[in-house]
Scaffold this motif. Structure first.
Motif, PDB file in Angstrom:
ATOM      1  N   ARG A   1       0.847  -1.206   0.000  1.00  6.70           N
ATOM      2  CA  ARG A   1       0.000   0.000   0.000  1.00  6.70           C
ATOM      3  C   ARG A   1       0.880   1.253   0.000  1.00  6.70           C
ATOM      4  NH1 ARG A   1      -3.157   2.587   4.237  1.00  6.70           N
ATOM      5  NH2 ARG A   1      -2.534   1.024   5.745  1.00  6.70           N
ATOM      6  N   LEU A   2       1.923   1.242   0.843  1.00  5.14           N
ATOM      7  CA  LEU A   2       2.852   2.381   0.882  1.00  5.14           C
ATOM      8  C   LEU A   2       3.458   2.632  -0.491  1.00  5.14           C
ATOM      9  CD1 LEU A   2       5.311   2.240   3.905  1.00  5.14           C
ATOM     10  CD2 LEU A   2       3.982   4.208   3.140  1.00  5.14           C
ATOM     11  N   GLY A   3       3.880   1.532  -1.128  1.00  6.34           N
ATOM     12  CA  GLY A   3       4.545   1.647  -2.425  1.00  6.34           C
ATOM     13  C   GLY A   3       3.634   2.171  -3.519  1.00  6.34           C
ATOM     14  N   ARG A   4       2.330   2.022  -3.327  1.00  2.00           N
ATOM     15  CA  ARG A   4       1.377   2.549  -4.322  1.00  2.00           C
ATOM     16  C   ARG A   4       1.027   4.013  -4.052  1.00  2.00           C
ATOM     17  NH1 ARG A   4      -1.052  -2.630  -3.571  1.00  2.00           N
ATOM     18  NH2 ARG A   4      -2.547  -1.701  -2.150  1.00  2.00           N
ATOM     19  N   SER A   5       1.422   4.532  -2.881  1.00  2.00           N
ATOM     20  CA  SER A   5       1.139   5.949  -2.588  1.00  2.00           C
ATOM     21  C   SER A   5       1.897   6.809  -3.581  1.00  2.00           C
ATOM     22  CB  SER A   5       1.596   6.327  -1.179  1.00  2.00           C
ATOM     23  OG  SER A   5       1.161   5.391  -0.232  1.00  2.00           O
ATOM     24  N   PRO A   6       1.269   7.885  -4.081  1.00  2.00           N
ATOM     25  CA  PRO A   6       1.950   8.732  -5.056  1.00  2.00           C
ATOM     26  C   PRO A   6       3.238   9.317  -4.468  1.00  2.00           C
ATOM     27  CG  PRO A   6      -0.298   9.538  -4.610  1.00  2.00           C
ATOM     28  CD  PRO A   6      -0.075   8.343  -3.746  1.00  2.00           C
ATOM     29  N   GLY A   7       4.312   9.252  -5.244  1.00  2.00           N
ATOM     30  CA  GLY A   7       5.564   9.871  -4.822  1.00  2.00           C
ATOM     31  C   GLY A   7       6.357   9.072  -3.797  1.00  2.00           C
ATOM     32  N   VAL A   8       5.911   7.861  -3.474  1.00  2.00           N
ATOM     33  CA  VAL A   8       6.615   7.075  -2.456  1.00  2.00           C
ATOM     34  C   VAL A   8       7.229   5.827  -3.082  1.00  2.00           C
ATOM     35  CG1 VAL A   8       6.358   5.682  -0.356  1.00  2.00           C
ATOM     36  CG2 VAL A   8       5.137   7.857  -0.569  1.00  2.00           C
ATOM     37  N   ARG A   9       8.471   5.519  -2.704  1.00  2.00           N
ATOM     38  CA  ARG A   9       9.098   4.270  -3.106  1.00  2.00           C
ATOM     39  C   ARG A   9       9.622   3.599  -1.846  1.00  2.00           C
ATOM     40  NH1 ARG A   9       9.235   0.277  -5.596  1.00  2.00           N
ATOM     41  NH2 ARG A   9      10.592  -0.333  -7.296  1.00  2.00           N
ATOM     42  N   VAL A  10       9.428   2.299  -1.740  1.00  2.00           N
ATOM     43  CA  VAL A  10       9.895   1.545  -0.579  1.00  2.00           C
ATOM     44  C   VAL A  10      11.120   0.721  -0.975  1.00  2.00           C
ATOM     45  CG1 VAL A  10       9.303  -0.239   1.119  1.00  2.00           C
ATOM     46  CG2 VAL A  10       7.567   1.427   0.397  1.00  2.00           C
ATOM     47  N   LEU A  11      12.150   0.749  -0.137  1.00  2.00           N
ATOM     48  CA  LEU A  11      13.383  -0.014  -0.380  1.00  2.00           C
ATOM     49  C   LEU A  11      13.725  -0.804   0.882  1.00  2.00           C
ATOM     50  CD1 LEU A  11      16.102  -0.603  -1.922  1.00  2.00           C
ATOM     51  CD2 LEU A  11      16.986   1.481  -0.848  1.00  2.00           C
ATOM     52  N   VAL A  12      13.868  -2.112   0.723  1.00  2.00           N
ATOM     53  CA  VAL A  12      14.328  -2.932   1.849  1.00  2.00           C
ATOM     54  C   VAL A  12      15.823  -3.162   1.675  1.00  2.00           C
ATOM     55  CG1 VAL A  12      14.153  -5.156   3.021  1.00  2.00           C
ATOM     56  CG2 VAL A  12      12.087  -4.001   2.201  1.00  2.00           C
ATOM     57  N   VAL A  13      16.594  -2.765   2.681  1.00  2.00           N
ATOM     58  CA  VAL A  13      18.055  -2.843   2.595  1.00  2.00           C
ATOM     59  C   VAL A  13      18.553  -3.673   3.775  1.00  2.00           C
ATOM     60  CG1 VAL A  13      18.228  -0.506   3.571  1.00  2.00           C
ATOM     61  CG2 VAL A  13      20.191  -1.501   2.476  1.00  2.00           C
ATOM     62  N   SER A  14      19.272  -4.739   3.451  1.00  2.00           N
ATOM     63  CA  SER A  14      19.524  -5.773   4.448  1.00  2.00           C
ATOM     64  C   SER A  14      20.854  -6.463   4.205  1.00  2.00           C
ATOM     65  CB  SER A  14      18.381  -6.802   4.339  1.00  2.00           C
ATOM     66  OG  SER A  14      18.702  -8.011   4.997  1.00  2.00           O
ATOM     67  N   GLY A  15      21.363  -7.111   5.231  1.00  2.00           N
ATOM     68  CA  GLY A  15      22.563  -7.931   5.079  1.00  2.00           C
ATOM     69  C   GLY A  15      22.269  -9.292   4.478  1.00  2.00           C
ATOM     70  N   ARG A  16      21.002  -9.595   4.293  1.00  2.00           N
ATOM     71  CA  ARG A  16      20.630 -10.894   3.724  1.00  2.00           C
ATOM     72  C   ARG A  16      21.025 -10.974   2.255  1.00  2.00           C
ATOM     73  NH1 ARG A  16      17.870 -14.951   6.924  1.00  2.00           N
ATOM     74  NH2 ARG A  16      16.594 -13.879   8.464  1.00  2.00           N
ATOM     75  N   PRO A  17      21.227 -12.206   1.768  1.00  2.00           N
ATOM     76  CA  PRO A  17      21.458 -12.371   0.328  1.00  2.00           C
ATOM     77  C   PRO A  17      20.249 -11.877  -0.471  1.00  2.00           C
ATOM     78  CG  PRO A  17      22.006 -14.393   1.529  1.00  2.00           C
ATOM     79  CD  PRO A  17      21.321 -13.480   2.506  1.00  2.00           C
ATOM     80  N   GLN A  18      20.515 -11.380  -1.670  1.00  2.00           N
ATOM     81  CA  GLN A  18      19.448 -10.835  -2.520  1.00  2.00           C
ATOM     82  C   GLN A  18      18.350 -11.876  -2.779  1.00  2.00           C
ATOM     83  OE1 GLN A  18      19.568  -7.695  -3.052  1.00  2.00           O
ATOM     84  NE2 GLN A  18      18.210  -7.243  -4.758  1.00  2.00           N
ATOM     85  N   ALA A  19      18.774 -13.142  -2.985  1.00  2.00           N
ATOM     86  CA  ALA A  19      17.791 -14.203  -3.281  1.00  2.00           C
ATOM     87  C   ALA A  19      16.834 -14.394  -2.106  1.00  2.00           C
ATOM     88  CB  ALA A  19      18.512 -15.508  -3.600  1.00  2.00           C
TER      89      ALA A  19
ATOM     90  N   LEU B   1       4.457   3.710  12.442  1.00  2.00           N
ATOM     91  CA  LEU B   1       5.136   4.755  11.662  1.00  2.00           C
ATOM     92  C   LEU B   1       4.785   4.604  10.180  1.00  2.00           C
ATOM     93  CD1 LEU B   1       7.214   7.032  11.275  1.00  2.00           C
ATOM     94  CD2 LEU B   1       9.023   5.309  11.332  1.00  2.00           C
ATOM     95  N   LEU B   2       4.789   3.381   9.666  1.00  2.00           N
ATOM     96  CA  LEU B   2       4.474   3.168   8.248  1.00  2.00           C
ATOM     97  C   LEU B   2       3.035   3.582   7.942  1.00  2.00           C
ATOM     98  CD1 LEU B   2       6.266  -0.236   7.480  1.00  2.00           C
ATOM     99  CD2 LEU B   2       7.056   2.085   6.948  1.00  2.00           C
ATOM    100  N   ARG B   3       2.139   3.288   8.885  1.00  2.00           N
ATOM    101  CA  ARG B   3       0.739   3.696   8.662  1.00  2.00           C
ATOM    102  C   ARG B   3       0.635   5.214   8.595  1.00  2.00           C
ATOM    103  NH1 ARG B   3      -0.662   0.291  12.761  1.00  2.00           N
ATOM    104  NH2 ARG B   3      -0.667  -1.832  11.960  1.00  2.00           N
ATOM    105  N   ARG B   4       1.383   5.906   9.475  1.00  2.00           N
ATOM    106  CA  ARG B   4       1.377   7.380   9.422  1.00  2.00           C
ATOM    107  C   ARG B   4       1.935   7.869   8.082  1.00  2.00           C
ATOM    108  NH1 ARG B   4       3.222   7.011  14.679  1.00  2.00           N
ATOM    109  NH2 ARG B   4       5.344   7.676  14.200  1.00  2.00           N
ATOM    110  N   LEU B   5       3.024   7.246   7.627  1.00  2.00           N
ATOM    111  CA  LEU B   5       3.630   7.662   6.352  1.00  2.00           C
ATOM    112  C   LEU B   5       2.683   7.389   5.187  1.00  2.00           C
ATOM    113  CD1 LEU B   5       7.270   6.393   6.970  1.00  2.00           C
ATOM    114  CD2 LEU B   5       6.582   8.782   6.698  1.00  2.00           C
ATOM    115  N   ALA B   6       1.896   6.313   5.282  1.00  2.00           N
ATOM    116  CA  ALA B   6       0.959   5.962   4.207  1.00  2.00           C
ATOM    117  C   ALA B   6      -0.153   6.996   4.085  1.00  2.00           C
ATOM    118  CB  ALA B   6       0.358   4.570   4.450  1.00  2.00           C
ATOM    119  N   ARG B   7      -0.463   7.677   5.183  1.00  2.00           N
ATOM    120  CA  ARG B   7      -1.536   8.684   5.149  1.00  2.00           C
ATOM    121  C   ARG B   7      -1.042  10.008   4.619  1.00  2.00           C
ATOM    122  NH1 ARG B   7      -3.288   6.229  10.045  1.00  2.00           N
ATOM    123  NH2 ARG B   7      -2.110   7.698  11.296  1.00  2.00           N
ATOM    124  N   VAL B   8       0.269  10.277   4.774  1.00  2.00           N
ATOM    125  CA  VAL B   8       0.803  11.608   4.392  1.00  2.00           C
ATOM    126  C   VAL B   8       0.710  11.782   2.863  1.00  2.00           C
ATOM    127  CG1 VAL B   8       2.892  13.024   4.291  1.00  2.00           C
ATOM    128  CG2 VAL B   8       2.277  11.841   6.397  1.00  2.00           C
TER     129      VAL B   8
END
Ligand SMILES: [Mg+2]
Length: 239
Positions: free
Chosen positions: A40-58, A232-239
């Motif tokens: 839902r966040l990622g579909r908000s206009p002007g918002v992009r979500v990025l998960v950045v982690s030490g895990r392998p890409q796969a 916090l994500l829910r608040r960001l989704a409303r902005v």
């Protein structure tokens, strides 16, 4: 049709931020509700979500399937989903070391009940959250691992993990900054562990930084736990 450029990049760590830590790192899952919240966040206009982690890409591709997030695994050495697919130029060279290093780490922790190594493309993690002897005295394992550290690599600590990583000055913060430049977006970055502290520092005042949980931090804000991240994500989704 050209997509409207994102104005806000919401970057998040995975373990301990989007999913509660488990005794077995392989058992960590993204909940269905959080997956749909990210989508839902990622579909908000002007918002992009990025998960950045030490895990392998796969691992991230499987764990975040359907969440609509861009993915940066291997501590930011890979970036997919924001502009052309990107790999750190030294990733291939650094990827030659981990098989031998993982074998050496396995020998070093043999006899350590509950210790477990996790080879990655350009890193080797040694998890000890199930090793009671190490929980009592983490420094002994650190000394053993420091003894097998190859030149050009560093040994970094995290939540019940020691990890060999390339000594190159590139990590989550640099990957987030690269994604933000590509999007020309402002940054919110949310994370809970030592690698996230490095990113809080390198992003500095350019980003809104949020630490998950207790402990000293360089982040400017704090939320209480994974449930605090949801709020916090829910608040960001409303902005
Ligand atoms: Mg984490």
């Amino acid at each position: 049709m050209e997509r409207e450029p994102a104005r806000l990049l919401i970057a998040l760590d995975f373990d301990g931020t989007l999913a509660a830590l488990k005794r077995d790192p392989a058992a960590v899952r993204l909940s269905a509700s959080r997956r749909s919240l990210l989508a839902r966040l990622g579909r908000s206009p002007g918002v992009r979500v990025l998960v950045v982690s030490g895990r392998p890409q796969a691992f991230l591709r499987r764990a975040l399937a359907g969440a609509g997030a861009a993915l940066s695994g291997e501590h930011g050495w890979v970036l997919e989903g924001i502009g052309p697919e990107w790999r750190h130029p030294r990733l291939r060279a650094r990827a030659r070391q981990p098989p031998a290093l993982a074998a050496a780490a396995r020998r070093a922790v043999r006899g350590l009940k509950g210790g477990r190594d996790e080879p990655k493309t350009a890193a080797v993690a040694v998890h000890w959250r199930r090793a009671p002897a190490v929980i009592r005295d983490p420094s002994a394992l650190r000394r053993v691992l420091a003894g097998i550290r190859p030149r050009g690599w560093r040994l970094a600590g995290g939540k019940r993990v020691w990890e060999f990583r390339p000594a190159d000055a590139w990590g989550k913060g640099e990957a987030i900054a690269l994604a933000a430049r590509r999007l020309r977006a402002r940054v919110v970055f949310i994370g809970d562990d030592e690698t996230d502290e490095e990113a809080f520092r390198s992003l500095g005042r350019r980003a809104r930084t949020v630490k998950v949980g207790g402990g000293a931090t360089r982040a400017r804000e704090r939320v209480r736990g994974v449930s605090g991240v949801d709020a916090l994500l829910r608040r960001l989704a409303r902005v």
